[in-house]
Design a protein around this motif. Structure first.
Motif, PDB file in Angstrom:
ATOM      1  N   SER A  31     -17.057  87.221  43.115  1.00 56.62           N
ATOM      2  CA  SER A  31     -15.873  87.987  43.020  1.00 56.62           C
ATOM      3  C   SER A  31     -14.776  88.287  43.986  1.00 56.62           C
ATOM      4  O   SER A  31     -15.359  88.478  45.224  1.00 56.62           O
ATOM      5  CB  SER A  31     -16.278  89.318  42.180  1.00 56.62           C
ATOM      6  OG  SER A  31     -15.129  90.346  41.932  1.00 56.62           O
ATOM      7  N   SER A  32     -13.593  88.617  43.762  1.00 54.80           N
ATOM      8  CA  SER A  32     -12.795  89.080  44.848  1.00 54.80           C
ATOM      9  C   SER A  32     -12.916  90.774  45.094  1.00 54.80           C
ATOM     10  O   SER A  32     -12.134  91.325  45.801  1.00 54.80           O
ATOM     11  CB  SER A  32     -11.457  88.560  44.477  1.00 54.80           C
ATOM     12  OG  SER A  32     -10.744  89.115  43.422  1.00 54.80           O
ATOM     13  N   ASP A  43     -10.441  97.062  44.442  1.00 55.15           N
ATOM     14  CA  ASP A  43      -9.722  95.643  44.807  1.00 55.15           C
ATOM     15  C   ASP A  43      -9.483  95.759  46.540  1.00 55.15           C
ATOM     16  O   ASP A  43      -8.242  96.373  46.629  1.00 55.15           O
ATOM     17  CB  ASP A  43      -8.432  95.451  44.255  1.00 55.15           C
ATOM     18  CG  ASP A  43      -7.787  94.151  44.069  1.00 55.15           C
ATOM     19  OD1 ASP A  43      -8.327  93.367  44.934  1.00 55.15           O
ATOM     20  OD2 ASP A  43      -6.811  93.971  43.771  1.00 55.15           O
ATOM     21  N   THR A  46      -5.783  94.955  47.342  1.00 58.12           N
ATOM     22  CA  THR A  46      -4.589  95.630  47.165  1.00 58.12           C
ATOM     23  C   THR A  46      -4.761  97.163  47.300  1.00 58.12           C
ATOM     24  O   THR A  46      -3.976  98.280  47.096  1.00 58.12           O
ATOM     25  CB  THR A  46      -4.048  95.780  45.503  1.00 58.12           C
ATOM     26  OG1 THR A  46      -5.173  96.377  44.905  1.00 58.12           O
ATOM     27  CG2 THR A  46      -3.688  94.309  45.211  1.00 58.12           C
ATOM     28  N   HIS A 115      -1.983  84.647  33.156  1.00 55.90           N
ATOM     29  CA  HIS A 115      -2.124  85.086  34.511  1.00 55.90           C
ATOM     30  C   HIS A 115      -3.106  84.396  35.484  1.00 55.90           C
ATOM     31  O   HIS A 115      -2.694  84.348  36.552  1.00 55.90           O
ATOM     32  CB  HIS A 115      -2.794  86.591  34.347  1.00 55.90           C
ATOM     33  CG  HIS A 115      -1.643  87.474  33.611  1.00 55.90           C
ATOM     34  ND1 HIS A 115      -0.597  88.175  34.198  1.00 55.90           N
ATOM     35  CD2 HIS A 115      -1.695  87.955  32.479  1.00 55.90           C
ATOM     36  CE1 HIS A 115       0.021  88.639  33.667  1.00 55.90           C
ATOM     37  NE2 HIS A 115      -0.577  89.027  32.338  1.00 55.90           N
ATOM     38  N   THR A 116      -4.016  83.664  34.844  1.00 56.69           N
ATOM     39  CA  THR A 116      -4.811  82.817  35.697  1.00 56.69           C
ATOM     40  C   THR A 116      -4.705  81.338  35.614  1.00 56.69           C
ATOM     41  O   THR A 116      -5.419  80.642  36.519  1.00 56.69           O
ATOM     42  CB  THR A 116      -6.190  83.020  35.259  1.00 56.69           C
ATOM     43  OG1 THR A 116      -6.449  82.665  34.139  1.00 56.69           O
ATOM     44  CG2 THR A 116      -6.671  84.706  35.341  1.00 56.69           C
ATOM     45  N   PHE A 122     -12.352  83.030  36.279  1.00 62.93           N
ATOM     46  CA  PHE A 122     -11.234  83.993  36.446  1.00 62.93           C
ATOM     47  C   PHE A 122     -12.124  85.622  36.197  1.00 62.93           C
ATOM     48  O   PHE A 122     -13.400  85.657  36.238  1.00 62.93           O
ATOM     49  CB  PHE A 122     -10.297  84.188  35.260  1.00 62.93           C
ATOM     50  CG  PHE A 122     -10.802  84.649  33.840  1.00 62.93           C
ATOM     51  CD1 PHE A 122     -11.263  85.826  33.497  1.00 62.93           C
ATOM     52  CD2 PHE A 122     -11.402  83.357  33.146  1.00 62.93           C
ATOM     53  CE1 PHE A 122     -11.740  85.689  32.331  1.00 62.93           C
ATOM     54  CE2 PHE A 122     -11.863  83.560  32.086  1.00 62.93           C
ATOM     55  CZ  PHE A 122     -12.183  84.985  31.688  1.00 62.93           C
ATOM     56  N   ALA A 124     -10.957  89.996  35.476  1.00 67.53           N
ATOM     57  CA  ALA A 124      -9.769  90.750  34.797  1.00 67.53           C
ATOM     58  C   ALA A 124     -10.582  92.047  34.634  1.00 67.53           C
ATOM     59  O   ALA A 124     -11.667  92.314  34.554  1.00 67.53           O
ATOM     60  CB  ALA A 124      -9.461  90.192  33.244  1.00 67.53           C
ATOM     61  N   LEU A 142      -5.453  93.712  35.731  1.00 69.60           N
ATOM     62  CA  LEU A 142      -5.637  92.633  37.025  1.00 69.60           C
ATOM     63  C   LEU A 142      -6.133  91.363  36.299  1.00 69.60           C
ATOM     64  O   LEU A 142      -7.131  91.585  35.247  1.00 69.60           O
ATOM     65  CB  LEU A 142      -6.447  93.213  38.027  1.00 69.60           C
ATOM     66  CG  LEU A 142      -6.953  92.134  38.941  1.00 69.60           C
ATOM     67  CD1 LEU A 142      -6.752  92.508  40.505  1.00 69.60           C
ATOM     68  CD2 LEU A 142      -8.093  91.483  38.956  1.00 69.60           C
ATOM     69  N   ARG A 144      -7.050  87.400  37.695  1.00 69.23           N
ATOM     70  CA  ARG A 144      -6.972  86.555  38.860  1.00 69.23           C
ATOM     71  C   ARG A 144      -7.800  85.482  38.489  1.00 69.23           C
ATOM     72  O   ARG A 144      -9.147  85.646  38.248  1.00 69.23           O
ATOM     73  CB  ARG A 144      -7.373  87.425  40.151  1.00 69.23           C
ATOM     74  CG  ARG A 144      -7.585  86.852  41.372  1.00 69.23           C
ATOM     75  CD  ARG A 144      -8.060  87.930  42.200  1.00 69.23           C
ATOM     76  NE  ARG A 144      -6.906  88.832  42.419  1.00 69.23           N
ATOM     77  CZ  ARG A 144      -7.266  90.105  43.152  1.00 69.23           C
ATOM     78  NH1 ARG A 144      -8.550  90.526  43.584  1.00 69.23           N
ATOM     79  NH2 ARG A 144      -6.339  90.883  43.276  1.00 69.23           N
ATOM     80  N   LEU A 146     -10.203  82.506  40.192  1.00 69.03           N
ATOM     81  CA  LEU A 146     -11.303  82.585  40.963  1.00 69.03           C
ATOM     82  C   LEU A 146     -11.682  81.110  41.409  1.00 69.03           C
ATOM     83  O   LEU A 146     -11.214  79.744  40.595  1.00 69.03           O
ATOM     84  CB  LEU A 146     -12.718  83.177  40.687  1.00 69.03           C
ATOM     85  CG  LEU A 146     -12.618  84.555  40.431  1.00 69.03           C
ATOM     86  CD1 LEU A 146     -13.793  85.114  39.897  1.00 69.03           C
ATOM     87  CD2 LEU A 146     -12.223  85.374  41.667  1.00 69.03           C
TER      88      LEU A 146
END
Length: 147
Positions: A31-32, A43, A46, A115-116, A122, A124, A142, A144, A146
C-alpha cells in the motif's frame, strides 16, 4: 489463517483494519497508505489523515441526528506467487459493512476503475457518513493504482 493457506490461494480479508493480524505486513508492503496510527488511515503523499471518531461512552448524552463519519478501505493488492490479496475493511463496523456491500456494486467499482485506469491492483478510501449508526452516504475520497 495459517501460513500454509496463505501460500496456496488468493486471499480475501473482510473486517476491521485494526484486526488484520498476519495480513498487516503484506498490506503495509504493497500500500501507499499507512495504517500504523490507531483508528486512522494516513496518506503520506498528501499528509491526509482519515480518522473516525471513537464511539461515545454509553453514559454520554447523544445528539439526535448527529452525523459521524467512518472510513473504509478497499484494495486489490499483489501477493507473493502472482496471487492477489483483496482487502475489504473499515475503521469501524459501519464502514466495514458498507465496503462489503460495495464490492457487489458495478457502479462503485466502475468509479474506482475510472480513477485507477482499470488497473488490477488498486486501493481506495471511502468516507461513510452515519446517523444513529446507520449509513446515510458514501463518498470516494481516494482511488490510486498500485504497481
Amino acid at each position: 489463517m495459517t501460513p500454509a493457506l496463505q501460500q496456496g490461494a488468493d486471499i480475501v480479508y473482510v473486517g476491521h483494519l485494526a484486526d488484520m493480524g498476519i495480513l498487516a505486513a503484506p498490506l503495509a508492503a504493497a500500500s501507499s497508505l499507512r495504517f500504523d496510527r490507531p483508528g486512522a488511515i494516513v496518506d503520506p503523499a498528501t499528509a491526509r489523515i482519515w480518522q473516525a471518531a471513537p464511539p461515545a461512552p454509553d453514559s454520554t448524552p447523544r445528539v439526535r441526528d448527529a452525523v459521524a463519519t467512518d472510513y473504509g478501505y478497499l484494495a486489490s493488492l499483489p501477493a507473493p506467487g502472482g496471487r492477489a490479496l483483496l482487502v475489504v475493511a473499515g475503521l469501524g463496523d459501519v464502514a466495514t459493512a458498507q465496503l462489503a456491500g460495495l464490492v457487489a456494486s458495478a457502479q462503485a467499482l466502475g468509479q474506482i476503475a475510472v480513477h485507477t485506469g482499470n488497473r488490477p491492483h488498486f486501493e481506495a478510501v471511502f468516507a461513510i457518513d452515519t446517523r444513529d449508526g446507520i449509513a446515510v452516504s458514501r463518498r470516494l475520497l481516494l482511488a490510486r493504482a498500485l504497481r
